[in-house]
Scaffold this motif. Structure first.
Motif, PDB file in Angstrom:
ATOM      1  N   GLY A 188      22.519 -30.107 -38.641  1.00 51.71           N
ATOM      2  CA  GLY A 188      22.664 -31.745 -38.302  1.00 51.71           C
ATOM      3  C   GLY A 188      24.325 -32.120 -38.735  1.00 51.71           C
ATOM      4  O   GLY A 188      24.174 -33.094 -39.176  1.00 51.71           O
TER       5      GLY A 188
ATOM      6  N   LYS B 211      21.176 -39.878 -38.433  1.00 50.32           N
ATOM      7  CA  LYS B 211      20.934 -38.577 -39.292  1.00 50.32           C
ATOM      8  C   LYS B 211      20.034 -37.630 -38.816  1.00 50.32           C
ATOM      9  O   LYS B 211      19.273 -37.916 -38.021  1.00 50.32           O
ATOM     10  CB  LYS B 211      20.443 -39.057 -40.626  1.00 50.32           C
ATOM     11  CG  LYS B 211      21.385 -39.832 -41.601  1.00 50.32           C
ATOM     12  CD  LYS B 211      22.421 -38.993 -42.081  1.00 50.32           C
ATOM     13  CE  LYS B 211      23.511 -39.850 -43.141  1.00 50.32           C
ATOM     14  NZ  LYS B 211      24.431 -38.868 -43.837  1.00 50.32           N
ATOM     15  N   SER B 212      20.401 -36.303 -39.201  1.00 51.22           N
ATOM     16  CA  SER B 212      19.402 -35.348 -38.727  1.00 51.22           C
ATOM     17  C   SER B 212      18.967 -34.216 -39.784  1.00 51.22           C
ATOM     18  O   SER B 212      19.870 -34.141 -40.904  1.00 51.22           O
ATOM     19  CB  SER B 212      20.220 -34.459 -37.838  1.00 51.22           C
ATOM     20  OG  SER B 212      19.251 -33.363 -37.343  1.00 51.22           O
TER      21      SER B 212
ATOM     22  N   THR C 282      14.556 -32.793 -36.610  1.00 54.53           N
ATOM     23  CA  THR C 282      14.663 -33.963 -35.718  1.00 54.53           C
ATOM     24  C   THR C 282      16.022 -34.811 -36.362  1.00 54.53           C
ATOM     25  O   THR C 282      16.672 -34.716 -37.294  1.00 54.53           O
ATOM     26  CB  THR C 282      13.226 -34.976 -36.065  1.00 54.53           C
ATOM     27  OG1 THR C 282      13.309 -35.361 -37.489  1.00 54.53           O
ATOM     28  CG2 THR C 282      12.131 -34.094 -35.878  1.00 54.53           C
ATOM     29  N   GLY C 283      16.272 -35.697 -35.302  1.00 57.99           N
ATOM     30  CA  GLY C 283      17.398 -36.621 -35.403  1.00 57.99           C
ATOM     31  C   GLY C 283      17.474 -37.715 -34.786  1.00 57.99           C
ATOM     32  O   GLY C 283      16.734 -38.185 -33.773  1.00 57.99           O
ATOM     33  N   ASP C 284      18.109 -38.860 -35.431  1.00 55.95           N
ATOM     34  CA  ASP C 284      18.297 -40.147 -34.951  1.00 55.95           C
ATOM     35  C   ASP C 284      19.265 -39.955 -33.619  1.00 55.95           C
ATOM     36  O   ASP C 284      19.890 -39.272 -33.346  1.00 55.95           O
ATOM     37  CB  ASP C 284      19.049 -41.059 -35.751  1.00 55.95           C
ATOM     38  CG  ASP C 284      18.279 -41.161 -37.123  1.00 55.95           C
ATOM     39  OD1 ASP C 284      16.864 -41.401 -37.282  1.00 55.95           O
ATOM     40  OD2 ASP C 284      18.991 -41.281 -38.228  1.00 55.95           O
TER      41      ASP C 284
END
Length: 346
Positions: free
Chosen positions: A17, A174-175, A179-181
């Motif tokens: 990320g 954020k990641s 998973t990430g935003d």
């Protein structure tokens, strides 16, 4: 470093990320047709520098993401901490009150691949992202925003002021590598009194800039290597919708034709969008019509992390570029087109 090793390293950064955001001049030259530009290392030993700001007195400010500071670089290359911001300062801009405003992502993990430094993921001490203001005379830091409409800021990345004193900024999110935003765009007042989300659903929004007339807002996305734009219809009001499925509702401008990551950007006096380009390291110069006008190839010890650009000096023809993965601030003289003088830049 062989290209295969570099690509493997950046693939690892993506999995984590990552948001690549790094004394005595060391000369190099960009590989481009036409005018030759002199590149020197103005400062080194910086801990993932980003957000360069050229000051009227000839000094340059940078943020150091892995150090949590706003740092002053003098013309002789010496450095001094201007303020301790904490977290992960990611972008900077001069504001209408003379303070320096910081997009603080809240921190990123530091790791190395193939001898180069990267930034990504969520550090153990992460609390929140924020927008801060720094008094250069005293080093005092004021936190203006940590949320909008009750939702926390996750990873503010870069910011730009309009002529009305308002701040447009990206929130990369954020990641954790799994998973990430989704990313967001915001507009906020410099006095800390109001903040509004103006777009959402972006894929890693990073750099942000305004056209010379202030009527277009540009945003670059990192891993898609795309640049999007919106019409600015009023302060803090943007309109897109000309591209089907455009990220955040934006209008498509440009994408890189090869494996490239985009970081932050600057706009020059001709309205070209100059995007710091990683992996294929350099500056992609894109016209307002979406044509690649130029690519300034920057090869400084193979650093893949060219992350940001600003201009200063006589006629705004000196570019300052952050080479983050080797911790350097580069000075490029005789840039082929003058940079745009930003609002409140002195």
């Amino acid at each position: 470093m062989r290209r295969r090793t570099l690509l493997s390293g950046l693939a690892g950064a993506a999995a984590a990320g990552a948001v690549l955001g790094a004394g005595g001049p060391a000369a190099a030259r960009p590989r481009r047709k036409g005018r030759k530009m002199k590149i020197t290392t103005l400062a080194e030993g910086l801990l993932f520098p980003e957000g360069p700001v050229a000051l009227p007195d000839g000094d340059v400010l940078v943020v150091e993401i892995h150090r949590g500071t706003l740092t002053r670089v003098r013309p002789d290359g010496t450095t001094a901490v201007a303020a301790e911001t904490g977290g992960g300062p990611n972008g900077a801009a001069l504001g209408p009150d003379g303070r320096v405003y910081i997009a603080n992502c809240g921190g990123l993990r530091r790791f190395e691949v193939g001898g180069f430094v990267f930034a990504g993921g969520i550090p153990d001490d992460y609390e929140t992202g924020s927008v801060q203001a720094v008094d250069l005379a005293t080093g005092a830091v004021e936190t203006l925003y940590t949320e909008a409409d009750g939702a926390p800021l996750r990873g503010p990345n870069d910011l730009v002021f309009d002529a009305h004193g308002g701040i447009y900024f990206t929130d990369y999110g954020k990641s954790d590598g799994v998973t990430g935003d989704k990313g967001r765009l915001f507009y906020a007042k410099a006095d800390g009194s109001a903040i509004t989300m103006i777009a959402a659903g972006l894929e890693g929004p990073n750099g942000i800039g305004l056209s010379p007339g202030g009527d277009r807002l540009y945003v670059s996305e990192t891993y898609t290597a795309r640049v999007w734009w919106w019409d600015v219809t009023a302060p803090g009001r943007i309109e897109g919708g000309r591209s089907l499925g455009g990220s955040g509702g934006g209008n498509f401008l440009y994408t890189a034709p090869d494996y490239t990551n985009f970081d932050s950007l600057g706009v020059d006096a001709h309205g070209n969008v100059c995007v710091a380009s990683m992996v294929h390291a350099g500056i992609s110069v894109v016209s307002p019509r979406g044509r690649l006008v130029d690519f300034v190839d920057i090869d400084v010890d193979g650093d893949p992390g060219i992350t940001n650009i600003c201009w200063g000096g006589d006629g705004m023809r000196t570019a300052y570029v952050t080479a983050s993965s080797t911790g350097r601030l580069l000075k490029i003289e005789d840039w082929p087109r003058p940079g745009l003088k930003l609002n409140y830049a002195g």
